[in-house]
Write a protein that holds these residues in place. Structure first.
Motif, PDB file in Angstrom:
ATOM      1  N   HIS A  66       0.825  -1.208   0.000  1.00 55.21           N
ATOM      2  CA  HIS A  66       0.000   0.000   0.000  1.00 55.21           C
ATOM      3  C   HIS A  66       0.860   1.258   0.000  1.00 55.21           C
ATOM      4  O   HIS A  66       0.577   2.214  -0.715  1.00 55.21           O
ATOM      5  N   PHE A  67       1.926   1.232   0.801  1.00 55.80           N
ATOM      6  CA  PHE A  67       2.798   2.404   0.834  1.00 55.80           C
ATOM      7  C   PHE A  67       3.537   2.578  -0.487  1.00 55.80           C
ATOM      8  O   PHE A  67       3.735   3.707  -0.946  1.00 55.80           O
ATOM      9  N   ASP A  68       3.927   1.482  -1.120  1.00 57.86           N
ATOM     10  CA  ASP A  68       4.567   1.583  -2.432  1.00 57.86           C
ATOM     11  C   ASP A  68       3.608   2.170  -3.464  1.00 57.86           C
ATOM     12  O   ASP A  68       3.994   3.017  -4.276  1.00 57.86           O
ATOM     13  N   ARG A  69       2.345   1.733  -3.446  1.00 59.90           N
ATOM     14  CA  ARG A  69       1.357   2.259  -4.389  1.00 59.90           C
ATOM     15  C   ARG A  69       1.095   3.737  -4.103  1.00 59.90           C
ATOM     16  O   ARG A  69       1.036   4.554  -5.018  1.00 59.90           O
ATOM     17  N   TRP A  70       0.955   4.078  -2.814  1.00 57.55           N
ATOM     18  CA  TRP A  70       0.736   5.472  -2.413  1.00 57.55           C
ATOM     19  C   TRP A  70       1.871   6.351  -2.930  1.00 57.55           C
ATOM     20  O   TRP A  70       1.625   7.397  -3.525  1.00 57.55           O
ATOM     21  N   LEU A  71       3.112   5.897  -2.736  1.00 56.72           N
ATOM     22  CA  LEU A  71       4.265   6.668  -3.216  1.00 56.72           C
ATOM     23  C   LEU A  71       4.293   6.755  -4.737  1.00 56.72           C
ATOM     24  O   LEU A  71       4.627   7.804  -5.292  1.00 56.72           O
ATOM     25  N   ASP A  72       3.967   5.672  -5.406  1.00 58.27           N
ATOM     26  CA  ASP A  72       3.961   5.695  -6.869  1.00 58.27           C
ATOM     27  C   ASP A  72       2.950   6.718  -7.385  1.00 58.27           C
ATOM     28  O   ASP A  72       3.278   7.547  -8.250  1.00 58.27           O
ATOM     29  N   LEU A  73       1.746   6.697  -6.849  1.00 57.51           N
ATOM     30  CA  LEU A  73       0.723   7.661  -7.269  1.00 57.51           C
ATOM     31  C   LEU A  73       1.134   9.084  -6.906  1.00 57.51           C
ATOM     32  O   LEU A  73       0.922  10.016  -7.684  1.00 57.51           O
ATOM     33  N   PHE A  74       1.727   9.250  -5.735  1.00 57.07           N
ATOM     34  CA  PHE A  74       2.146  10.575  -5.311  1.00 57.07           C
ATOM     35  C   PHE A  74       3.252  11.107  -6.219  1.00 57.07           C
ATOM     36  O   PHE A  74       3.189  12.245  -6.682  1.00 57.07           O
ATOM     37  N   ARG A  75       4.256  10.275  -6.496  1.00 59.06           N
ATOM     38  CA  ARG A  75       5.355  10.711  -7.378  1.00 59.06           C
ATOM     39  C   ARG A  75       4.824  11.120  -8.751  1.00 59.06           C
ATOM     40  O   ARG A  75       5.224  12.141  -9.306  1.00 59.06           O
ATOM     41  N   ARG A  76       3.929  10.290  -9.308  1.00 57.20           N
ATOM     42  CA  ARG A  76       3.379  10.608 -10.623  1.00 57.20           C
ATOM     43  C   ARG A  76       2.615  11.926 -10.610  1.00 57.20           C
ATOM     44  O   ARG A  76       2.743  12.740 -11.534  1.00 57.20           O
ATOM     45  N   THR A  77       1.847  12.138  -9.563  1.00 57.92           N
ATOM     46  CA  THR A  77       1.060  13.367  -9.458  1.00 57.92           C
ATOM     47  C   THR A  77       1.969  14.573  -9.289  1.00 57.92           C
ATOM     48  O   THR A  77       1.755  15.609  -9.927  1.00 57.92           O
ATOM     49  N   VAL A  78       2.974  14.454  -8.441  1.00 59.29           N
ATOM     50  CA  VAL A  78       3.907  15.565  -8.227  1.00 59.29           C
ATOM     51  C   VAL A  78       4.583  15.944  -9.545  1.00 59.29           C
ATOM     52  O   VAL A  78       4.730  17.129  -9.857  1.00 59.29           O
ATOM     53  N   ARG A  79       4.958  14.951 -10.326  1.00 63.88           N
ATOM     54  CA  ARG A  79       5.612  15.239 -11.618  1.00 63.88           C
ATOM     55  C   ARG A  79       4.673  15.955 -12.578  1.00 63.88           C
ATOM     56  O   ARG A  79       5.112  16.751 -13.405  1.00 63.88           O
ATOM     57  N   GLU A  80       3.374  15.683 -12.477  1.00 61.02           N
ATOM     58  CA  GLU A  80       2.386  16.357 -13.331  1.00 61.02           C
ATOM     59  C   GLU A  80       2.145  17.804 -12.903  1.00 61.02           C
ATOM     60  O   GLU A  80       1.873  18.654 -13.740  1.00 61.02           O
ATOM     61  N   VAL A  81       2.230  18.070 -11.624  1.00 62.59           N
ATOM     62  CA  VAL A  81       1.790  19.346 -11.058  1.00 62.59           C
ATOM     63  C   VAL A  81       2.929  20.318 -10.775  1.00 62.59           C
ATOM     64  O   VAL A  81       2.736  21.528 -10.866  1.00 62.59           O
ATOM     65  N   CYS A  82       4.103  19.806 -10.441  1.00 61.95           N
ATOM     66  CA  CYS A  82       5.142  20.650  -9.848  1.00 61.95           C
ATOM     67  C   CYS A  82       6.379  20.806 -10.723  1.00 61.95           C
ATOM     68  O   CYS A  82       6.758  19.880 -11.438  1.00 61.95           O
ATOM     69  N   PRO A  83       7.042  21.953 -10.604  1.00 63.07           N
ATOM     70  CA  PRO A  83       8.349  22.118 -11.234  1.00 63.07           C
ATOM     71  C   PRO A  83       9.386  21.265 -10.482  1.00 63.07           C
ATOM     72  O   PRO A  83       9.123  20.815  -9.360  1.00 63.07           O
ATOM     73  N   PRO A  84      10.558  21.015 -11.083  1.00 60.06           N
ATOM     74  CA  PRO A  84      11.532  20.086 -10.503  1.00 60.06           C
ATOM     75  C   PRO A  84      11.927  20.351  -9.042  1.00 60.06           C
ATOM     76  O   PRO A  84      12.021  19.406  -8.257  1.00 60.06           O
ATOM     77  N   ALA A  85      12.150  21.586  -8.654  1.00 60.43           N
ATOM     78  CA  ALA A  85      12.560  21.854  -7.265  1.00 60.43           C
ATOM     79  C   ALA A  85      11.439  21.492  -6.291  1.00 60.43           C
ATOM     80  O   ALA A  85      11.690  20.919  -5.225  1.00 60.43           O
ATOM     81  N   ALA A  86      10.207  21.795  -6.644  1.00 61.90           N
ATOM     82  CA  ALA A  86       9.065  21.440  -5.802  1.00 61.90           C
ATOM     83  C   ALA A  86       8.876  19.923  -5.790  1.00 61.90           C
ATOM     84  O   ALA A  86       8.582  19.327  -4.747  1.00 61.90           O
ATOM     85  N   GLU A  87       9.056  19.307  -6.947  1.00 62.74           N
ATOM     86  CA  GLU A  87       8.944  17.849  -7.058  1.00 62.74           C
ATOM     87  C   GLU A  87       9.898  17.171  -6.069  1.00 62.74           C
ATOM     88  O   GLU A  87       9.495  16.303  -5.295  1.00 62.74           O
ATOM     89  N   ALA A  88      11.137  17.557  -6.082  1.00 69.52           N
ATOM     90  CA  ALA A  88      12.132  16.955  -5.191  1.00 69.52           C
ATOM     91  C   ALA A  88      11.756  17.178  -3.724  1.00 69.52           C
ATOM     92  O   ALA A  88      11.880  16.268  -2.895  1.00 69.52           O
ATOM     93  N   HIS A  89      11.297  18.357  -3.407  1.00 70.81           N
ATOM     94  CA  HIS A  89      10.921  18.708  -2.031  1.00 70.81           C
ATOM     95  C   HIS A  89       9.761  17.831  -1.552  1.00 70.81           C
ATOM     96  O   HIS A  89       9.826  17.254  -0.464  1.00 70.81           O
ATOM     97  N   PHE A  90       8.714  17.739  -2.354  1.00 72.98           N
ATOM     98  CA  PHE A  90       7.556  16.931  -1.985  1.00 72.98           C
ATOM     99  C   PHE A  90       7.912  15.448  -1.884  1.00 72.98           C
ATOM    100  O   PHE A  90       7.506  14.769  -0.936  1.00 72.98           O
ATOM    101  N   ILE A  91       8.622  14.932  -2.867  1.00 70.71           N
ATOM    102  CA  ILE A  91       8.920  13.494  -2.881  1.00 70.71           C
ATOM    103  C   ILE A  91       9.803  13.106  -1.704  1.00 70.71           C
ATOM    104  O   ILE A  91       9.578  12.074  -1.068  1.00 70.71           O
ATOM    105  N   ASP A  92      10.787  13.927  -1.373  1.00 68.25           N
ATOM    106  CA  ASP A  92      11.628  13.638  -0.215  1.00 68.25           C
ATOM    107  C   ASP A  92      10.764  13.499   1.038  1.00 68.25           C
ATOM    108  O   ASP A  92      10.921  12.555   1.818  1.00 68.25           O
ATOM    109  N   ARG A  93       9.858  14.409   1.243  1.00 70.30           N
ATOM    110  CA  ARG A  93       9.011  14.369   2.425  1.00 70.30           C
ATOM    111  C   ARG A  93       8.028  13.205   2.380  1.00 70.30           C
ATOM    112  O   ARG A  93       7.786  12.553   3.397  1.00 70.30           O
ATOM    113  N   ALA A  94       7.476  12.915   1.218  1.00 70.40           N
ATOM    114  CA  ALA A  94       6.535  11.801   1.094  1.00 70.40           C
ATOM    115  C   ALA A  94       7.229  10.470   1.402  1.00 70.40           C
ATOM    116  O   ALA A  94       6.644   9.607   2.068  1.00 70.40           O
ATOM    117  N   GLU A  95       8.455  10.310   0.933  1.00 73.54           N
ATOM    118  CA  GLU A  95       9.187   9.069   1.214  1.00 73.54           C
ATOM    119  C   GLU A  95       9.444   8.905   2.704  1.00 73.54           C
ATOM    120  O   GLU A  95       9.306   7.814   3.253  1.00 73.54           O
TER     121      GLU A  95
END
Length: 153
Positions: free
Chosen positions: A95-124
């Motif tokens: 479940h956590f792997d799926r949650w992270l996969d969906l979150f990473r994909r969404t962040v890449r759709e919505v955010c510029p690279p610096a924001a993407e890295a910031h969000f993904i680091d915290r989500a992980e």
């Protein structure tokens, strides 16, 4: 007008630095949260877990916006205990792997690279912490690198 306490001033400076470095703002957080949870609701693994527990999706989305504002911008908007909310859920590493996969994909759709890295680091970090806490709540002590699997109980 009241003056900011030193702690409030430090938080405001930290938030301003994050905004300047990443471009994250409340509008971006709202867009991210809404798009992400639309994916979650449509997901065959995660959707049923959320649908069984979320009575009012707008309330949940507002709470998640406050949570991510606190996590990403250090805003202090969220006042809750995510571990307590997640402990009774029937979830594990899948479940956590799926949650992270969906979150990473969404962040890449919505955010510029610096924001993407910031969000993904915290989500992980959040996913790892919740997985460890849920495992511990089930009496499973995970070693470094080990994952929690409910089926092995």
């Amino acid at each position: 007008m009241t003056e900011l306490t030193e702690a409030e001033a430090r938080r405001a400076r930290a938030t301003a630095e994050i905004v300047a470095r990443t471009g994250i703002d409340e509008t971006m957080i709202d867009r991210l949260v809404r798009r992400f949870y639309a994916k979650v609701r449509d997901d065959s693994l995660l959707g049923p877990i959320f649908d069984a527990r979320v009575e009012d999706w707008e309330v949940h989305l507002q709470r998640m916006c406050a949570f991510w504002s606190s996590v990403a911008l250090l805003s202090g908007r969220y006042h809750g205990n995510p571990m307590v909310k997640h402990m009774p859920l029937p979830v594990d590493s899948l479940h956590f792997d799926r949650w992270l996969d969906l979150f990473r994909r969404t962040v890449r759709e919505v955010c510029p690279p610096a924001a993407e890295a910031h969000f993904i680091d915290r989500a992980e970090r959040i996913a790892e912490s919740l997985e460890l806490g849920i495992a511990g709540g089930q009496g499973v002590l995970l070693s470094r690198g080990q994952r929690y699997c409910r089926e092995s109980l």
